[in-house]
Structures are given as structure tokens and as C-alpha cells.
Design a protein around this motif. Structure first.
Motif, PDB file in Angstrom:
ATOM      1  N   GLN A 135       1.025  -1.046  -0.051  1.00 16.17           N
ATOM      2  CA  GLN A 135      -0.309   0.600  -0.284  1.00 16.17           C
ATOM      3  C   GLN A 135       0.643   1.389   0.056  1.00 16.17           C
ATOM      4  OE1 GLN A 135      -3.135   1.027  -0.260  1.00 16.17           O
ATOM      5  NE2 GLN A 135      -3.908  -1.232  -1.258  1.00 16.17           N
ATOM      6  N   GLN A 136       2.164   1.020   0.366  1.00 13.29           N
ATOM      7  CA  GLN A 136       3.292   2.422   0.595  1.00 13.29           C
ATOM      8  C   GLN A 136       3.772   2.918  -0.099  1.00 13.29           C
ATOM      9  OE1 GLN A 136       5.632   0.906   3.922  1.00 13.29           O
ATOM     10  NE2 GLN A 136       4.100   2.790   5.549  1.00 13.29           N
ATOM     11  N   CYS A 137       3.963   1.458  -1.047  1.00 15.04           N
ATOM     12  CA  CYS A 137       4.480   1.304  -1.811  1.00 15.04           C
ATOM     13  C   CYS A 137       3.387   2.345  -3.310  1.00 15.04           C
ATOM     14  CB  CYS A 137       5.015   0.277  -2.583  1.00 15.04           C
ATOM     15  SG  CYS A 137       6.696  -0.583  -1.537  1.00 15.04           S
ATOM     16  N   LEU A 138       2.814   1.483  -3.266  1.00 13.72           N
ATOM     17  CA  LEU A 138       1.594   2.049  -4.070  1.00 13.72           C
ATOM     18  C   LEU A 138       0.992   3.375  -4.055  1.00 13.72           C
ATOM     19  CD1 LEU A 138      -0.054   0.602  -6.427  1.00 13.72           C
ATOM     20  CD2 LEU A 138      -2.532   0.708  -4.295  1.00 13.72           C
ATOM     21  N   GLN A 139       0.723   3.621  -2.991  1.00  8.77           N
ATOM     22  CA  GLN A 139       0.545   5.232  -2.618  1.00  8.77           C
ATOM     23  C   GLN A 139       2.297   6.437  -3.363  1.00  8.77           C
ATOM     24  OE1 GLN A 139       0.240   5.994   2.135  1.00  8.77           O
ATOM     25  NE2 GLN A 139      -2.173   6.011   1.294  1.00  8.77           N
ATOM     26  N   LYS A 140       3.426   5.447  -2.439  1.00  8.81           N
ATOM     27  CA  LYS A 140       4.765   6.264  -3.249  1.00  8.81           C
ATOM     28  C   LYS A 140       4.534   6.789  -4.964  1.00  8.81           C
ATOM     29  CE  LYS A 140       9.076   5.630  -2.564  1.00  8.81           C
ATOM     30  NZ  LYS A 140      10.353   4.422  -2.570  1.00  8.81           N
ATOM     31  N   PHE A 141       4.417   5.327  -4.925  1.00  8.18           N
ATOM     32  CA  PHE A 141       4.606   5.170  -6.745  1.00  8.18           C
ATOM     33  C   PHE A 141       3.537   6.312  -7.086  1.00  8.18           C
ATOM     34  CE2 PHE A 141       2.708   3.460 -10.755  1.00  8.18           C
ATOM     35  CZ  PHE A 141       4.117   3.919 -11.608  1.00  8.18           C
ATOM     36  N   ASP A 142       1.980   6.266  -7.067  1.00 14.94           N
ATOM     37  CA  ASP A 142       1.254   6.685  -7.090  1.00 14.94           C
ATOM     38  C   ASP A 142       1.635   8.280  -7.180  1.00 14.94           C
ATOM     39  OD1 ASP A 142      -0.999   4.876  -8.036  1.00 14.94           O
ATOM     40  OD2 ASP A 142      -1.612   5.207  -6.500  1.00 14.94           O
ATOM     41  N   LYS A 143       2.051   8.549  -5.598  1.00 19.51           N
ATOM     42  CA  LYS A 143       2.916  10.216  -5.146  1.00 19.51           C
ATOM     43  C   LYS A 143       3.138  10.745  -6.755  1.00 19.51           C
ATOM     44  CE  LYS A 143       4.832  12.216  -2.286  1.00 19.51           C
ATOM     45  NZ  LYS A 143       4.942  11.502  -0.533  1.00 19.51           N
ATOM     46  N   LEU A 144       4.398   9.764  -6.707  1.00 13.63           N
ATOM     47  CA  LEU A 144       5.556   9.961  -7.788  1.00 13.63           C
ATOM     48  C   LEU A 144       4.370   9.950  -9.011  1.00 13.63           C
ATOM     49  CD1 LEU A 144       8.316   7.678  -6.716  1.00 13.63           C
ATOM     50  CD2 LEU A 144       8.221   8.368  -9.005  1.00 13.63           C
ATOM     51  N   SER A 145       4.360   9.206  -9.447  1.00 19.42           N
ATOM     52  CA  SER A 145       3.437   8.682 -10.496  1.00 19.42           C
ATOM     53  C   SER A 145       2.770  10.630 -10.930  1.00 19.42           C
ATOM     54  CB  SER A 145       2.499   8.174 -11.390  1.00 19.42           C
ATOM     55  OG  SER A 145       3.006   6.887 -11.036  1.00 19.42           O
ATOM     56  N   GLU A 146       2.255  10.979 -10.136  1.00 16.61           N
ATOM     57  CA  GLU A 146       0.837  11.930 -10.376  1.00 16.61           C
ATOM     58  C   GLU A 146       2.900  13.415 -10.776  1.00 16.61           C
ATOM     59  OE1 GLU A 146      -1.500  15.025  -7.882  1.00 16.61           O
ATOM     60  OE2 GLU A 146      -0.851  12.710  -6.897  1.00 16.61           O
ATOM     61  N   SER A 147       3.672  13.191  -9.458  1.00 13.49           N
ATOM     62  CA  SER A 147       4.553  14.594  -9.229  1.00 13.49           C
ATOM     63  C   SER A 147       5.443  13.983 -10.562  1.00 13.49           C
ATOM     64  CB  SER A 147       5.297  14.314  -8.189  1.00 13.49           C
ATOM     65  OG  SER A 147       5.988  13.254  -7.911  1.00 13.49           O
ATOM     66  N   GLY A 148       5.783  13.155 -11.357  1.00 14.66           N
ATOM     67  CA  GLY A 148       6.355  13.060 -12.566  1.00 14.66           C
ATOM     68  C   GLY A 148       5.628  13.715 -13.065  1.00 14.66           C
ATOM     69  N   LYS A 149       4.654  12.909 -13.310  1.00 15.04           N
ATOM     70  CA  LYS A 149       3.412  13.515 -14.954  1.00 15.04           C
ATOM     71  C   LYS A 149       3.699  15.244 -14.785  1.00 15.04           C
ATOM     72  CE  LYS A 149      -0.194  11.652 -16.090  1.00 15.04           C
ATOM     73  NZ  LYS A 149      -1.776  11.210 -15.627  1.00 15.04           N
ATOM     74  N   ARG A 150       3.152  15.229 -13.424  1.00 19.06           N
ATOM     75  CA  ARG A 150       3.420  17.020 -13.400  1.00 19.06           C
ATOM     76  C   ARG A 150       4.550  17.595 -14.290  1.00 19.06           C
ATOM     77  NH1 ARG A 150       1.852  17.904  -8.544  1.00 19.06           N
ATOM     78  NH2 ARG A 150       3.553  18.142  -7.789  1.00 19.06           N
ATOM     79  N   GLU A 151       5.539  17.228 -13.113  1.00 20.89           N
ATOM     80  CA  GLU A 151       7.112  17.820 -14.038  1.00 20.89           C
ATOM     81  C   GLU A 151       7.249  16.734 -15.425  1.00 20.89           C
ATOM     82  OE1 GLU A 151       9.651  18.165 -11.999  1.00 20.89           O
ATOM     83  OE2 GLU A 151       8.998  19.244 -10.896  1.00 20.89           O
ATOM     84  N   LEU A 152       7.263  16.051 -15.135  1.00 17.28           N
ATOM     85  CA  LEU A 152       7.483  15.112 -17.301  1.00 17.28           C
ATOM     86  C   LEU A 152       6.975  16.848 -17.881  1.00 17.28           C
ATOM     87  CD1 LEU A 152       7.471  11.516 -17.037  1.00 17.28           C
ATOM     88  CD2 LEU A 152       9.255  13.292 -17.525  1.00 17.28           C
ATOM     89  N   THR A 153       5.556  17.456 -17.919  1.00 18.42           N
ATOM     90  CA  THR A 153       4.889  18.247 -18.584  1.00 18.42           C
ATOM     91  C   THR A 153       5.353  19.452 -18.752  1.00 18.42           C
ATOM     92  OG1 THR A 153       3.143  16.841 -17.826  1.00 18.42           O
ATOM     93  CG2 THR A 153       2.835  18.869 -18.801  1.00 18.42           C
TER      94      THR A 153
END
Lengths: 719, 400
Positions: free
Chosen positions: B340-358
Motif C-alpha cells: 500500500q505504501q509503495c503504491l501510494q508512493k508510486f501514485d504520488k510519484l507518478s502524479e508528481s512525475g507527470k507534472r514534472e514531465l509536462t
């Protein structure tokens, strides 16, 4: 006609002149009428002198005619006669405006000299100043005017000037225009001419004097020569000597008339107090006078005028037989060179044969107006070794005299092998083109050189269809090997010879040349590396262009992607541009430098040659010294039997020393002239090539701007 | 500015107080939406042998700083420390952490300078002076570039909403003593090297795993592709610049030689040399600009890829851990929690990553645009200059 009448004629005619300046004229006039016919001439001679307008003339006048009568002068006059004598005199006179008319005129003048006869002339001289001379013009009034309308006169005048120069056609090439450019002059001359005969008093000199000092001279010539022209025009062939039948003059042949004209001159010289014992030489002496009279007065440009007049007295003064003559010849030819069109181009390099025996043949096309060639345009095929052969021949002949013989491009085994192998790739095509251009420049340099152009080998090279195969141009043939050894010994002796230079100019120049050689070599290396780097740049730009194109294709922003592919295109073009620039670097610049590095080699060779002749002279002097010592010893030892031998030796060596010294002087002079010429040429060449090169740079910059400006909106369109 | 190649190289530089044409833009590869709350620049730098001391000047309105305006001396190593600290902070895993500035490299100009000193005898005085000038200019350019990349690093941090609030960053800016950060020792260097190895091996393994998010899938392929290509482009651009530089150097030599020739030749040639000299320096200028631009650009892109790879690796690791736990059916709750933690982390990461990448995308496009325009304009400007010079020269030649 009555002598007194003619005297009064002249007196009246000289009135304005005396007004202008000259007591001498008065003196002359005070002389009896028997010599009166010469008076106008004297006037003519005196008048410019008093005006101070023409130094050469004064010189000549002050120089006794006997001096002027020396052999070279005769030679000069004889030669054209021989050359041109085939031309039908009368025909040519009929078309006086044509270029060729100088030749017949010459003939007219020559023939009396060579063959025709001292006789009539003698006659004339024997009874100088008799009325005959005045007589002929008299009945002549209208025909003369006719002739003048035909404008032979202005031309008639030039041959006289041209004669001593021995290059009639040359002069004619540029002169007619000038002569005809001053029609006014001939017009006035015409007027005077007629007026002389119409109303023999008053008018004659008043007008010319007002106009220009040259007119009297023209008048004189016209007076003298018009009958000639007329005679040949009218010409019911010869009755007789016109001494006998003064009125018959117009039926007489031109030859005979002409002597009369000339003789007038010689009579003049007599009145000047010069002995005209030897009539014939005198005439030619006078010819010189005429020339120099003519030249300063003539409207011809100084260039034209000064030269012929200067060399003319020179041969007569320096008694040395034939040496100075070719020199004046050369000078004249140099001038001619500038005036004449001689275009040489080398085109159509073509491979002949297969395998290692293959060679490149080039088409050598010549376009010329020079009379020395058989036709105006001709083409021959030559191979590279022929060019080398030409150089060998020229070099053997002219280098010892201190000439700078332009060297051909070097053999390139590498490049040629590539061509031979027959790969039609870029580099071999470039090699062939480069060599073609180099050969063209080489040949142009050769023909541009006034004395080399005269060389029969050059002519043969340009004209002859079947050129005998040049040998010993192989890179490492036996002869080549010998040459190498020679060169080695040469450079050795160069080191050993210590010349105490008497002429600072040579010393400085040699240093200059050596420094320049080094600089050029350095520069050449630089330019080569520039070419290399630029090629590298071109390749790299190409790589970059491709890479940018790839980047563009993977870019997901469409505008940016397009911009990138545009950038790729721009860089592609830049690659092209750099490549072209590299080519122009090497063609315009590197080749020029290579040429001049080779040429400087030749310049140095000419310096070496000078040194060699100096050395020979010195050796001879030493030898002479030794011989003298032996003689002294022999004298001391009192051995008369060997003494004679020693004395002979001394005279022999003395002669040699003088000869060598003269050689040295001559070579020095040639080297000096050649170096100056070389420098002039070099400056011109460099200027031309550098401008060309800069223009090519400019062009590529313009292209660059175009490309980038086209790109700019693309970059701005990225959103 | 004193500079002696043979001894200590000491260059005191005020890169932006003087305009030299090179420092055209502060932010070459990034478009910084600077707010006035935190402004950082490097007004001064001092070069002592290998060490470069930067003066980092900060102007701020934030209350977290003690003073609104202060300067501290910092060395290159301090920047590296800051970067490493940021990278190692777990919380920032989903962020694109700006690339660390490259180590200042003065070796090549220094070496050239040395060579030049050796070759002094073979050159004319004029040539030597010209070459020296050229090298000094090059040295200066390198120096400026170094200062600039360091500055850009800090500016990117300061403009980032999260990173600007980092404690280490603030310490870096504010602490007015020498930070005396511990340099990495051998073991650590090896460790980081090993970590890199593992990471790249990891990446290979990860690459086989199917991406769950299309966006990332796309981004991944794009970035991989893009990275390799831009790497290639940069290499080639560098090559091109180098050869262009060679050409320019040749021009210097040629002009110098021509100059000495023209002494005894034709004075008109002299003008020519000047032109060539200027062509050379102009080209130099232009191309350094170009080169720098590409260098920085690739750094940004590479950095992004790196961050992205890391994010992916983390995500994969968490997934793996979960799988393991499930397989063992042991500590499932714990594992699930972890997952769950990882998923959360990943989600968070993905989210911010998306933002960053954009934002990276936008930034990249803007940067490209700006630089391409600048480059084109520079090219045109130089070409026009050259043209004017050439024309003047031709006229001069023709006139005499």
C-alpha cells in the motif's frame, strides 16, 4: 625653278617661326639659296630645339651624324626591309588605311637604302638644294590634296617612326587609332600642304606654329612622302631619274622619289655643318633624327614615344655591335605584349590509353592577334610531359641568362596513379581539374613573358600539331638522375661560393625572396590545414544535420519537430557551403601559393645564375692574374720563347675576363629586370586572386545569411 | 582580470557585471518563472588552481531566512553535496531534481596555453599575441560557462515549489562559514559506482515489466529515444564546433602570416588579415554559444530520464515486494501495508512525475525556441558582419 624663288619661299614660310623664337633660323636663312631647300627642315629642327620641347632631338642634333651612322642603325633599317620586302609596295599603298601599309612604306624607305640606289640619291646630294626638290611639289598641287584626303599621310609618317624599331606591325596595332584620333592634325597638315604649294609664301608655317609644334614636322614628312604616295598612285611606271626630268616626278617610281625625300634630310644635315660624305649612312642617321623629331612631337603617348626615340640613338652611340639591339627589341615586345591579345586556355582533359600507360591529354587553345602565329585561333593536344618538356627546354635556354622561367606544376605520382587506375571518383576528378588549372596558369605565365613568348619552342608548343614526345621528364629516369646530381653540386657550390656582393639591391632582394619563400611555405601549410579543417567541418556539419533530423523526427512537439528538421536542412546546406568553401580555399588560395612557391624557386635560380656568372668572371680574373704572374716570371727568367705563349694567354684571358664581366653585367641587368617584373606580376596576381577568394567568402556568407534568415521564422513559429 | 597560464591561474571574474556578449542569457536551458521571494545569483567567482570559489548571493523576502540579502562563498563540491543530498531525500523521488553542475574544466585551455607558450618561438609575435588573446577569450568563456551552470542549478532549485523549501538548500544559501562538506572517500565513491551498476542492471530488468500507465509508457519510450538522439546531436555539435574552431584558428595563423608577408608585399593585404581574424573570433563566439546550449539541453534531458528511471525502479521494487509477500503468504498484512505504501508512493510519484514531465516538456520547447532563435540571429549577425568586412576589404583591395 629658280633657286632664289625657292629661297624666298622658305624665307617667307619661316617668318612666323622667326617671330616665335629663333635667330638660328635667321642664320640659316642667311645662307645662300643654294641650300635653301633644306631650310624648312632646319627650321623644323631648330624650332623645337629653341622651344626646348624635345630633348632627344637636341641630343641627336648635337651628335654628329657620323656617329649615328653606325652599323646597328643600318641593321635596323635593313631588317625590316628584308622582312617586308615581299609585300607589294604599290598595292599596299593603294590601301593606305590598312594596317599593312606600314610595311610597304618601310619598303619604300628601305629599298632605296638597300638596293635602290645611292645613285639617285647621290645625284640629289651632289646637287643639293637645287631646285629639283622644290620643283616636284609644284605641279603636284591637286593630286597631293587628293592623297591627303586619302589620309595616307598620317600613316606615312608613322612608318618612318616605326622603321628603326623594326616592329612595324606592332606599332601599327596601336598607332592607327591614335593617329586617326587626331584627324584635326592631319587636316591642318593637309591645309598647309596645299597652301604651301598654292601660295608658296606666308601661310606655310604660320598656322602650324599657332597650333602645335608638331605640324611643321608633319608637313615636312608630308612634303617628302606625299610625292611618293602620289607617284605610286599615279604611276605610269618609271621614266627616269627625276633629277633629269623634274616635272616627270609623278610618273616616276616611288623608290626614286623617296630617296629624294630622304635626301632632303641629308641635305639638311649638311647645312648643319655635318659632313655627309657617306651618303647612305647619313640617311639613316637622319632617319634616327626623324624618328626622334617625330616622337616628341607626335601625339602618341609618352610610352610609345619615349621608347623608340631612346633606343634609337643608343645603338649608334654604343659601338657594340648587336648586343643592345635585342634588348631594345625586348622592351618593345614587352610593350607589344600588353597591347596584344593572346589568350590561352586549356580544356577537355581526356584520358588516353589504359592502365599504367594511360595519360591525360589536354586541349590547348590559343587565340591571338599576334602576327608571329600562323592563324588567329588554333588548338593542339598536349600531354603533361609535353608541358614539362617545354619547361626543360625553356629553362635550359633562358635560365643561364638570368631569366625567371615559370615552372610547371609538379609531377604527382599519387594523383596520376589514381587517375590511371581509372576510378571516376571525386578526388581524381578534382586532381585532374586542379592540374588543368595549374597547367593553364603555367602556360599563361610563359606566354605572358615577353622574351619567352619569342622562343620558337613556345611557338612550336602552341602551334605544332604533332609534338615530338618529350623525353627525360620521367621522374626518375637516367636524365632525371643526372639532373639531381647536378642540382646537388649546384647547391654545394652555392654554399662554397662567397660572393662579396657589390650591389646592395641584389643582396636585399635575395634576402627578401628567401624570407618570402619561407612565409609562403608556412602560409601554404596553413591554408592546407584550413582546407583540411574545413572539410572536416563540412563532414561534421553533415553528421550534425543528420542527427538533428533524427532528433526532429522523435520530437513530439510538432512545431519544434518541424523547426528541427528545418535546422537539419539548414545544416545540410551549410555542409555544402563549407565544402564549396573548402574547394575555393584550395583552388583560389592554396594553388596560388603553390604556384608562387615554385616561382620563387625560379627566382632564386636566377639569382644563383647571376652568382655563377660572377664566379666565372672571378675565376677568369684569377686566371688572368696567374698568367700575368707567369709572364712576369718569364720576363725575369728571360725566356723569350715562352714569353709569346704567355702573352697570347694573357690576351686570351683578358678577352675572356671582359666577356665574362659583360656576361655578368648582362645577367645582372636581366635578373634585375626580371625580378621587378616578377614582383609586379606577383602583386597583380595576388591582388586578383585574393579579391576572388574574398568574393567567394563573401558569397558563402551571403548564402549563410539567406539560409539562416529562412530558418528564423521557423524557430519563431515554435509555440 | 589577471591571468598567467604558467603559474597559478587566478581569475577574478564578475561574469555579469560586464557584458561580453557571451553571457547572453542567464538561463539557457530553463525558463525560470522567478518569483521575487527568492532570487539567487553568482556575481563573483575566483579561480585558484583547480578550485573555483563562487560567491552565492541571495535576495529574499522569505521569513525562513534571517536576512533579506546575503552572500556566502561556496565551492563546486558544495554544490555537489547539495545535489546529492536532494537526490537522496526520499520525499523528492517523484521530482525532477536539477542536474548537478559539471566540474569546472580548465584543463584544455590551460593545456593549450602551455602549448602556445612552448610554441612561441615558431610564431611571429603578432601571431602569438593573437593566439594568446584567443585562448584567453576561450578560457574566459569556459569560466563564464562554469559560473553560469552553477547559477542555473541554484536558480532551478529556488524556482521549484518544493525544492526551494529544502532545509539543506537553505543552509547552503545562508550558512556564512565554510560548509566544509565531507568529500566522498574512496569507499563511498565505489559505493556510488556500485549503486549505479545496480541501477542500470535494474533498469534492464525493469524494462521488461509492462507499464501500467500509458502516459509513462509513452514518456519512457520518448525519453529513451530522445535521450540517445540528443546525446548524438550534442556529440556531433561538439565535433562541429571543434572543427569550426580549428578553422578559426587556421584563420588566425593565416592572417598573421599574411600580415608578415604583406610587410614586404602589398599593404592592401593587411586589411585582409584583420577580416580573417574577426571571422575567426566571431565564429568562435557563435559556436561556443551553440555548444553550450546543446550541452545544457542534453543535461536537462538526461537528468529527466534518470529521474524517471528511478521512479520506475522504485515502483517496480514495491510491486516486487508485494508479490513476494503474497507468495509467501506470510506477514501478509505487513506486506500489504508495504505494498500500500509503495503504491501510494508510486501514485504520488507518478502524479508528481507527470507534472514534472509536462513542465519539462514545456520548458524544453521554450528553451529550444529561444535558443534556436538566438542562434539563427547570431548566425545572421555574424554573417552580416563578415560580409561587411569582406566587402570593405574587397573595395580596399580594388581601389589600390
Amino acid at each position: 625653278m629658280d633657286p632664289s624663288l625657292s629661297a624666298s619661299d622658305i624665307a617667307s614660310s619661316t617668318k612666323p617661326l622667326s617671330e616665335a623664337s629663333s635667330p638660328p633660323v635667321m642664320d640659316l636663312l642667311s645662307e645662300p639659296a643654294s641650300e635653301a631647300s633644306s631650310a624648312p627642315m632646319v627650321d623644323l629642327l631648330m624650332e623645337p630645339a629653341s622651344e626646348g620641347s624635345s630633348a632627344p632631338m637636341v641630343d641627336i642634333l648635337s651628335e654628329p651624324a657620323s656617329e649615328a651612322s653606325s652599323a646597328p642603325m643600318v641593321d635596323l633599317l635593313m631588317e625590316p626591309a628584308r622582312e617586308g620586302s615581299s609585300a607589294p609596295m604599290v598595292d599596299l599603298l593603294m590601301e593606305p588605311a590598312s594596317e599593312a601599309s606600314s610595311a610597304p612604306m618601310m619598303n619604300l624607305l628601305m629599298e632605296p637604302a638597300s638596293e635602290a640606289s645611292s645613285a639617285p640619291m647621290m645625284n640629289l646630294l651632289m646637287e643639293p638644294a637645287s631646285d629639283d626638290l622644290k620643283e616636284p611639289p609644284k605641279p603636284d598641287i591637286d593630286p597631293l590634296a587628293d592623297i591627303l584626303n586619302d589620309t595616307p599621310l598620317s600613316e606615312v609618317k608613322t612608318p618612318v617612326a616605326a622603321m628603326p624599331q623594326e616592329t612595324p606591325s606592332d606599332l601599327f596595332d596601336d598607332e592607327p587609332s591614335e593617329l586617326f584620333a587626331e584627324p584635326r592634325q592631319s587636316n591642318t597638315a593637309k591645309q598647309q600642304q596645299t597652301s604651301i604649294f598654292d601660295e608658296p609664301d606666308e601661310d606655310l608655317f604660320s598656322e602650324p606654329l599657332g597650333e602645335a609644334s608638331k605640324n611643321p614636322q608633319n608637313d615636312f614628312f608630308k612634303e617628302a612622302l606625299a610625292p611618293v604616295a602620289k607617284a605610286s598612285n599615279v604611276c605610269g611606271p618609271l621614266s627616269d631619274n627625276y633629277n633629269e626630268h623634274p616635272t616627270d616626278i609623278f610618273t616616276e617610281e616611288a623608290m626614286t622619289t623617296l630617296p629624294s625625300a630622304v635626301s632632303t634630310v641629308s641635305v639638311n644635315s649638311k647645312t648643319n655643318g655635318v659632313h655627309s660624305d657617306e651618303e647612305e649612312p647619313d640617311i639613316f642617321a637622319e632617319a634616327t633624327v626623324e624618328l626622334s623629331l617625330d616622337s616628341p612631337r607626335n601625339d602618341r603617348k609618352k610610352k610609345g614615344a619615349a621608347k623608340p626615340s631612346a633606343p634609337a640613338p643608343a645603338p649608334s652611340v654604343s659601338a657594340s655591335a648587336s648586343k643592345p639591339q635585342p634588348k631594345t627589341l625586348e622592351e618593345l615586345e614587352e610593350e607589344v605584349e600588353d597591347k596584344f591579345e593572346l589568350n590561352i586556355s586549356i580544356t577537355n582533359p581526356e584520358k588516353v590509353g589504359d592502365g599504367m600507360n594511360a595519360y591525360m591529354a589536354y586541349k590547348v587553345s590559343t587565340q591571338t592577334t599576334l602576327p608571329m602565329f600562323r592563324s588567329k585561333t588554333f588548338t593542339v593536344r598536349r600531354r603533361f610531359s609535353d608541358f614539362l618538356g617545354l619547361y626543360e627546354k625553356l629553362s635550359d635556354k633562358h635560365t643561364p641568362n638570368g631569366y625567371i622561367v615559370p615552372p610547371p606544376p609538379e609531377k604527382s605520382i599519387m594523383g596520376m596513379t589514381k587517375v590511371k587506375v581509372g576510378k571516376e571518383d571525386n578526388s581524381s576528378a578534382e586532381f585532374v581539374e586542379r592540374r588543368r588549372a595549374a597547367l593553364e596558369r603555367y602556360l599563361q605565365r610563359v606566354v605572358f613573358h615577353p622574351s619567352l613568348l619569342q622562343d620558337p619552342d613556345v611557338r612550336e608548343f602552341l602551334e605544332r600539331d604533332d609534338m615530338p614526345r618529350a623525353h627525360n621528364t620521367q621522374a626518375l629516369s637516367g636524365a632525371g638522375f643526372l639532373k639531381m646530381i647536378n642540382r646537388a653540386t649546384d647547391s654545394l657550390s652555392k654554399m662554397t661560393i662567397k660572393m662579396n656582393e657589390s650591389d646592395v639591391w641584389f643582396e636585399e632582394k635575395l634576402q627578401e625572396v628567401e624570407a618570402e619563400d619561407q612565409q609562403l611555405r608556412k602560409l601554404h601549410i596553413m591554408v592546407d590545414s584550413l582546407v583540411g579543417h574545413r572539410k572536416e567541418l563540412s563532414v561534421n556539419t553533415g553528421g550534425f544535420a543528420k542527427s538533428v533530423a533524427m532528433l526532429g523526427s522523435s520530437e513530439d512537439n510538432t512545431a519544434l519537430s518541424r523547426a528541427l528538421s528545418q535546422l537539419a536542412e539548414v545544416e545540410d546546406k551549410m555542409e555544402q557551403l563549407h565544402q564549396e568553401q573548402a574547394a575555393s580555399d584550395s583552388f583560389c588560395f592554396a594553388e596560388l601559393l603553390a604556384d608562387y612557391i615554385r616561382l620563387l624557386g625560379s627566382v632564386r635560380a636566377s639569382f644563383d645564375q647571376r652568382m655563377k656568372t660572377w664566379q666565372r668572371w672571378q675565376d677568369a680574373q684569377n686566371m688572368l692574374q696567374k698568367k700575368r704572374e707567369t709572364e712576369a716570371k718569364l720576363l725575369w727568367a728571360n725566356k723569350p720563347d715562352k714569353l709569346q705563349q704567355a702573352k697570347d694567354d694573357i690576351t686570351e684571358w683578358e678577352a675572356k675576363v671582359t666577356q665574362y664581366e659583360r656576361d655578368f653585367d648582362r645577367v645582372s641587368a636581366t635578373v634585375r629586370k626580371e625580378v621587378l617584373r616578377f614582383e609586379k606580376e606577383k602583386a597583380r596576381d595576388f591582388k586578383k586572386q585574393i579579391i576572388k577568394y574574398l568574393e567567394s567568402l563573401l558569397q558563402s556568407q551571403q548564402q549563410l545569411i539567406k539560409y539562416w534568415e529562412a530558418f528564423l521564422p521557423e524557430a519563431k513559429a515554435i509555440a | 582580470m589577471e591571468y598567467d597560464p604558467k603559474h597559478t591561474s587566478t581569475v577574478v571574474l564578475k561574469p555579469f557585471s560586464q557584458s561580453h556578449g557571451v553571457g547572453v542569457a542567464r538561463s539557457v536551458s530553463v525558463d525560470l518563472n522567478n518569483d521575487a521571494s527568492l532570487l539567487i545569483d553568482i556575481p563573483d567567482a575566483l579561480c585558484e588552481r583547480d578550485k573555483v570559489k563562487f560567491t552565492v548571493h541571495t535576495k529574499t523576502t522569505l521569513s525562513s531566512f534571517q536576512k533579506p540579502d546575503f552572500s556566502v562563498p561556496r565551492q563546486h563540491e558544495d554544490f555537489i553535496w547539495l545535489h546529492d543530498a536532494l537526490v537522496e531525500t526520499e520525499d523528492y523521488a517523484g521530482l525532477i531534481i536539477p542536474p548537478a553542475p559539471p566540474k569546472p574544466d580548465f584543463e584544455s585551455p590551460r593545456e593549450k596555453m602551455h602549448k602556445l607558450g612552448e610554441g612561441e618561438a615558431t610564431m611571429t609575435k603578432e601571431e602569438y599575441t593573437k593566439m594568446k588573446q584567443e585562448l584567453e577569450a576561450e578560457y574566459l568563456a569556459v569560466f563564464k560557462k562554469t559560473v553560469q551552470v552553477h547559477e542555473v542549478f541554484l536558480q532551478r532549485l529556488s524556482s521549484h515549489p518544493i525544492l526551494s523549501k529544502d532545509r539543506n538548500f537553505q543552509i547552503f544559501l545562508e550558512y556564512d562559514q565554510d560548509l566544509s562538506v565531507r568529500r566522498k572517500n574512496a569507499k563511498e565513491t565505489f559505493g556510488s559506482f556500485f549503486k549505479n551498476m545496480v541501477k542500470s542492471a535494474d533498469e534492464v530488468i525493469i524494462s521488461g515489466i509492462k507499464e501500467v500507465d500509458d502516459f509513462f509508457e509513452q514518456e519512457k519510450t520518448f525519453l529513451l529515444d530522445y535521450s540517445s538522439k540528443i546525446k548524438d546531436s550534442t556529440a556531433r555539435a561538439e565535433k562541429m564546433t571543434r572543427s569550426h574552431k580549428n578553422v578559426a584558428d587556421d584563420y588566425i595563423h593565416i592572417s598573421a602570416t599574411l600580415n608578415s608577408l604583406s610587410v614586404d608585399d602589398n599593404t592592401a593585404l593587411k586589411k585582409f588579415t584583420n577580416v580573417e581574424g574577426r571571422v575567426a573570433s566571431d565564429e568562435e563566439l557563435k559556436l561556443t554559444e551553440l555548444l553550450r546550449y546543446y550541452m545544457l539541453d542534453i543535461q536537462a534531458a538526461k537528468d529527466l530520464l534518470y529521474r524517471r528511471a528511478r521512479a520506475l525502479a522504485d515502483y517496480e521494487n514495491s510491486n516486487k515486494a508485494l508479490d513476494k509477500a503474497r507468495l509467501k503468504s506470510k506477514d501478509i498484512t505487513q506486506a500489504e501495508e508495504h505494498q500500500q505504501q509503495c503504491l501510494q508512493k508510486f501514485d504520488k510519484l507518478s502524479e508528481s512525475g507527470k507534472r514534472e514531465l509536462t513542465s519539462f516538456k514545456g520548458r524544453r520547447v521554450v528553451a529550444f525556441r529561444k535558443n534556436l532563435i538566438e542562434m539563427a540571429e547570431l548566425e545572421i549577425k555574424h554573417a552580416k558582419n563578415n560580409m561587411a568586412l569582406l566587402q570593405g576589404c574587397i573595395e580596399l583591395l580594388k581601389s589600390n
